[in-house]
Design a protein around this motif. Structure first.
Motif, PDB file in Angstrom:
ATOM      1  N   PRO A   6       0.832  -1.209   0.000  1.00 30.78           N
ATOM      2  CA  PRO A   6       0.000   0.000   0.000  1.00 30.78           C
ATOM      3  C   PRO A   6       0.866   1.259   0.000  1.00 30.78           C
ATOM      4  O   PRO A   6       1.961   1.265   0.562  1.00 30.78           O
ATOM      5  CB  PRO A   6      -0.801  -0.090   1.300  1.00 30.78           C
ATOM      6  N   SER A   7       0.372   2.308  -0.618  1.00 27.12           N
ATOM      7  CA  SER A   7       1.073   3.588  -0.643  1.00 27.12           C
ATOM      8  C   SER A   7       0.962   4.249   0.731  1.00 27.12           C
ATOM      9  O   SER A   7       0.229   3.792   1.602  1.00 27.12           O
ATOM     10  CB  SER A   7       0.443   4.506  -1.696  1.00 27.12           C
ATOM     11  N   ALA A   8       1.678   5.351   0.886  1.00 23.06           N
ATOM     12  CA  ALA A   8       1.531   6.180   2.083  1.00 23.06           C
ATOM     13  C   ALA A   8       0.176   6.881   2.009  1.00 23.06           C
ATOM     14  O   ALA A   8      -0.401   7.029   0.922  1.00 23.06           O
ATOM     15  CB  ALA A   8       2.655   7.210   2.135  1.00 23.06           C
ATOM     16  N   VAL A   9      -0.333   7.308   3.148  1.00 26.05           N
ATOM     17  CA  VAL A   9      -1.602   8.044   3.172  1.00 26.05           C
ATOM     18  C   VAL A   9      -1.399   9.388   2.477  1.00 26.05           C
ATOM     19  O   VAL A   9      -0.403  10.070   2.704  1.00 26.05           O
ATOM     20  CB  VAL A   9      -2.084   8.259   4.626  1.00 26.05           C
ATOM     21  N   GLN A  10      -2.351   9.726   1.613  1.00 32.96           N
ATOM     22  CA  GLN A  10      -2.298  10.976   0.861  1.00 32.96           C
ATOM     23  C   GLN A  10      -3.613  11.716   1.023  1.00 32.96           C
ATOM     24  O   GLN A  10      -4.651  11.089   1.251  1.00 32.96           O
ATOM     25  CB  GLN A  10      -2.075  10.676  -0.621  1.00 32.96           C
ATOM     26  N   PRO A  11      -3.600  13.039   0.879  1.00 27.59           N
ATOM     27  CA  PRO A  11      -4.866  13.787   0.924  1.00 27.59           C
ATOM     28  C   PRO A  11      -5.770  13.356  -0.228  1.00 27.59           C
ATOM     29  O   PRO A  11      -5.281  13.052  -1.318  1.00 27.59           O
ATOM     30  CB  PRO A  11      -4.446  15.243   0.763  1.00 27.59           C
ATOM     31  N   ALA A  12      -7.050  13.345   0.024  1.00 28.63           N
ATOM     32  CA  ALA A  12      -8.008  12.970  -1.020  1.00 28.63           C
ATOM     33  C   ALA A  12      -7.954  13.955  -2.172  1.00 28.63           C
ATOM     34  O   ALA A  12      -7.694  15.143  -1.990  1.00 28.63           O
ATOM     35  CB  ALA A  12      -9.408  12.907  -0.430  1.00 28.63           C
ATOM     36  N   THR A  13      -8.207  13.433  -3.361  1.00 35.57           N
ATOM     37  CA  THR A  13      -8.236  14.236  -4.582  1.00 35.57           C
ATOM     38  C   THR A  13      -9.656  14.201  -5.155  1.00 35.57           C
ATOM     39  O   THR A  13     -10.526  13.489  -4.640  1.00 35.57           O
ATOM     40  CB  THR A  13      -7.260  13.655  -5.622  1.00 35.57           C
ATOM     41  N   ALA A  14      -9.864  14.911  -6.243  1.00 29.29           N
ATOM     42  CA  ALA A  14     -11.164  14.865  -6.924  1.00 29.29           C
ATOM     43  C   ALA A  14     -11.448  13.439  -7.398  1.00 29.29           C
ATOM     44  O   ALA A  14     -12.591  12.964  -7.331  1.00 29.29           O
ATOM     45  CB  ALA A  14     -11.183  15.840  -8.088  1.00 29.29           C
ATOM     46  N   GLU A  15     -10.400  12.725  -7.849  1.00 29.84           N
ATOM     47  CA  GLU A  15     -10.573  11.341  -8.295  1.00 29.84           C
ATOM     48  C   GLU A  15     -10.985  10.448  -7.118  1.00 29.84           C
ATOM     49  O   GLU A  15     -11.862   9.596  -7.258  1.00 29.84           O
ATOM     50  CB  GLU A  15      -9.284  10.804  -8.919  1.00 29.84           C
ATOM     51  N   THR A  16     -10.373  10.666  -5.963  1.00 30.29           N
ATOM     52  CA  THR A  16     -10.719   9.890  -4.769  1.00 30.29           C
ATOM     53  C   THR A  16     -12.183  10.122  -4.396  1.00 30.29           C
ATOM     54  O   THR A  16     -12.911   9.178  -4.075  1.00 30.29           O
ATOM     55  CB  THR A  16      -9.830  10.285  -3.567  1.00 30.29           C
ATOM     56  N   GLN A  17     -12.629  11.385  -4.437  1.00 33.19           N
ATOM     57  CA  GLN A  17     -14.022  11.697  -4.122  1.00 33.19           C
ATOM     58  C   GLN A  17     -14.952  11.025  -5.119  1.00 33.19           C
ATOM     59  O   GLN A  17     -15.998  10.491  -4.744  1.00 33.19           O
ATOM     60  CB  GLN A  17     -14.247  13.215  -4.116  1.00 33.19           C
ATOM     61  N   ASP A  18     -14.575  11.009  -6.385  1.00 33.05           N
ATOM     62  CA  ASP A  18     -15.384  10.366  -7.421  1.00 33.05           C
ATOM     63  C   ASP A  18     -15.517   8.864  -7.144  1.00 33.05           C
ATOM     64  O   ASP A  18     -16.610   8.305  -7.280  1.00 33.05           O
ATOM     65  CB  ASP A  18     -14.768  10.613  -8.799  1.00 33.05           C
ATOM     66  N   ILE A  19     -14.421   8.218  -6.760  1.00 37.67           N
ATOM     67  CA  ILE A  19     -14.462   6.787  -6.438  1.00 37.67           C
ATOM     68  C   ILE A  19     -15.395   6.548  -5.259  1.00 37.67           C
ATOM     69  O   ILE A  19     -16.253   5.655  -5.288  1.00 37.67           O
ATOM     70  CB  ILE A  19     -13.037   6.255  -6.144  1.00 37.67           C
ATOM     71  N   ALA A  20     -15.264   7.371  -4.203  1.00 43.89           N
ATOM     72  CA  ALA A  20     -16.132   7.234  -3.027  1.00 43.89           C
ATOM     73  C   ALA A  20     -17.599   7.441  -3.413  1.00 43.89           C
ATOM     74  O   ALA A  20     -18.475   6.676  -2.993  1.00 43.89           O
ATOM     75  CB  ALA A  20     -15.714   8.222  -1.939  1.00 43.89           C
ATOM     76  N   ASP A  21     -17.860   8.453  -4.225  1.00 40.55           N
ATOM     77  CA  ASP A  21     -19.240   8.735  -4.650  1.00 40.55           C
ATOM     78  C   ASP A  21     -19.836   7.562  -5.436  1.00 40.55           C
ATOM     79  O   ASP A  21     -21.025   7.266  -5.304  1.00 40.55           O
ATOM     80  CB  ASP A  21     -19.300  10.005  -5.500  1.00 40.55           C
ATOM     81  N   GLN A  22     -19.017   6.891  -6.245  1.00 42.33           N
ATOM     82  CA  GLN A  22     -19.524   5.786  -7.056  1.00 42.33           C
ATOM     83  C   GLN A  22     -19.910   4.568  -6.206  1.00 42.33           C
ATOM     84  O   GLN A  22     -20.807   3.816  -6.595  1.00 42.33           O
ATOM     85  CB  GLN A  22     -18.499   5.372  -8.109  1.00 42.33           C
ATOM     86  N   VAL A  23     -19.247   4.360  -5.063  1.00 43.15           N
ATOM     87  CA  VAL A  23     -19.582   3.199  -4.218  1.00 43.15           C
ATOM     88  C   VAL A  23     -20.517   3.570  -3.065  1.00 43.15           C
ATOM     89  O   VAL A  23     -20.973   2.689  -2.338  1.00 43.15           O
ATOM     90  CB  VAL A  23     -18.328   2.473  -3.671  1.00 43.15           C
ATOM     91  N   LYS A  24     -20.823   4.852  -2.924  1.00 41.06           N
ATOM     92  CA  LYS A  24     -21.726   5.297  -1.849  1.00 41.06           C
ATOM     93  C   LYS A  24     -23.058   4.541  -1.860  1.00 41.06           C
ATOM     94  O   LYS A  24     -23.510   4.090  -0.800  1.00 41.06           O
ATOM     95  CB  LYS A  24     -21.953   6.809  -1.956  1.00 41.06           C
ATOM     96  N   PRO A  25     -23.718   4.344  -3.028  1.00 39.26           N
ATOM     97  CA  PRO A  25     -24.984   3.591  -3.011  1.00 39.26           C
ATOM     98  C   PRO A  25     -24.816   2.154  -2.494  1.00 39.26           C
ATOM     99  O   PRO A  25     -25.701   1.633  -1.807  1.00 39.26           O
ATOM    100  CB  PRO A  25     -25.426   3.591  -4.478  1.00 39.26           C
ATOM    101  N   GLN A  26     -23.678   1.515  -2.790  1.00 42.11           N
ATOM    102  CA  GLN A  26     -23.432   0.157  -2.286  1.00 42.11           C
ATOM    103  C   GLN A  26     -23.354   0.175  -0.755  1.00 42.11           C
ATOM    104  O   GLN A  26     -23.927  -0.685  -0.086  1.00 42.11           O
ATOM    105  CB  GLN A  26     -22.127  -0.407  -2.863  1.00 42.11           C
ATOM    106  N   LEU A  27     -22.657   1.175  -0.201  1.00 41.35           N
ATOM    107  CA  LEU A  27     -22.522   1.294   1.250  1.00 41.35           C
ATOM    108  C   LEU A  27     -23.882   1.589   1.890  1.00 41.35           C
ATOM    109  O   LEU A  27     -24.251   0.971   2.889  1.00 41.35           O
ATOM    110  CB  LEU A  27     -21.523   2.396   1.611  1.00 41.35           C
ATOM    111  N   GLU A  28     -24.628   2.513   1.298  1.00 41.60           N
ATOM    112  CA  GLU A  28     -25.939   2.874   1.862  1.00 41.60           C
ATOM    113  C   GLU A  28     -26.877   1.671   1.864  1.00 41.60           C
ATOM    114  O   GLU A  28     -27.650   1.485   2.810  1.00 41.60           O
ATOM    115  CB  GLU A  28     -26.542   4.048   1.082  1.00 41.60           C
TER     116      GLU A  28
END
Length: 98
Positions: A6-28
């Motif tokens: 695994p990489s080191a922890v990095q600040p979230a980017t727009a791409e990271t937010q997009d990935i989170a948004d795409q799986v949000k319905p699965q989590l909900e």
């Protein structure tokens, strides 16, 4: 980055937010609740036969959820998959492999 580590922890980017948004319905669906606040704060990535993303998400009320999202290789043409998640995390909790 080494394959498998695994990489080191990095600040979230727009791409990271997009990935989170795409799986949000699965989590909900899995948690049977809606998350009005869903802001990616930081992430790690891990190159495997695709990429695992470990994302710390602020869900409001001083709570966080840690997501593990799998992104398959481009030629497989598969949607992002919520592989695992951890609830009841605080903002200061370390984003670790799970």
């Amino acid at each position: 980055m080494m394959c498998g580590a695994p990489s080191a922890v990095q600040p979230a980017t727009a791409e990271t937010q997009d990935i989170a948004d795409q799986v949000k319905p699965q989590l909900e669906e899995k948690e049977n609740q809606k998350f009005p606040v869903f802001k990616a704060m930081s992430y790690k990535s891990q190159v495997v036969a695709g990429t695992n993303y470990f994302i710390k998400v602020d869900v409001g009320e001083e709570k966080c959820i840690h997501l593990r999202v799998f992104k398959s290789l481009p030629h497989e043409n598969k949607p992002l998959a919520l592989s695992a998640y951890q609830t009841n995390k605080a903002k200061h909790d370390e984003l670790a492999y799970f």
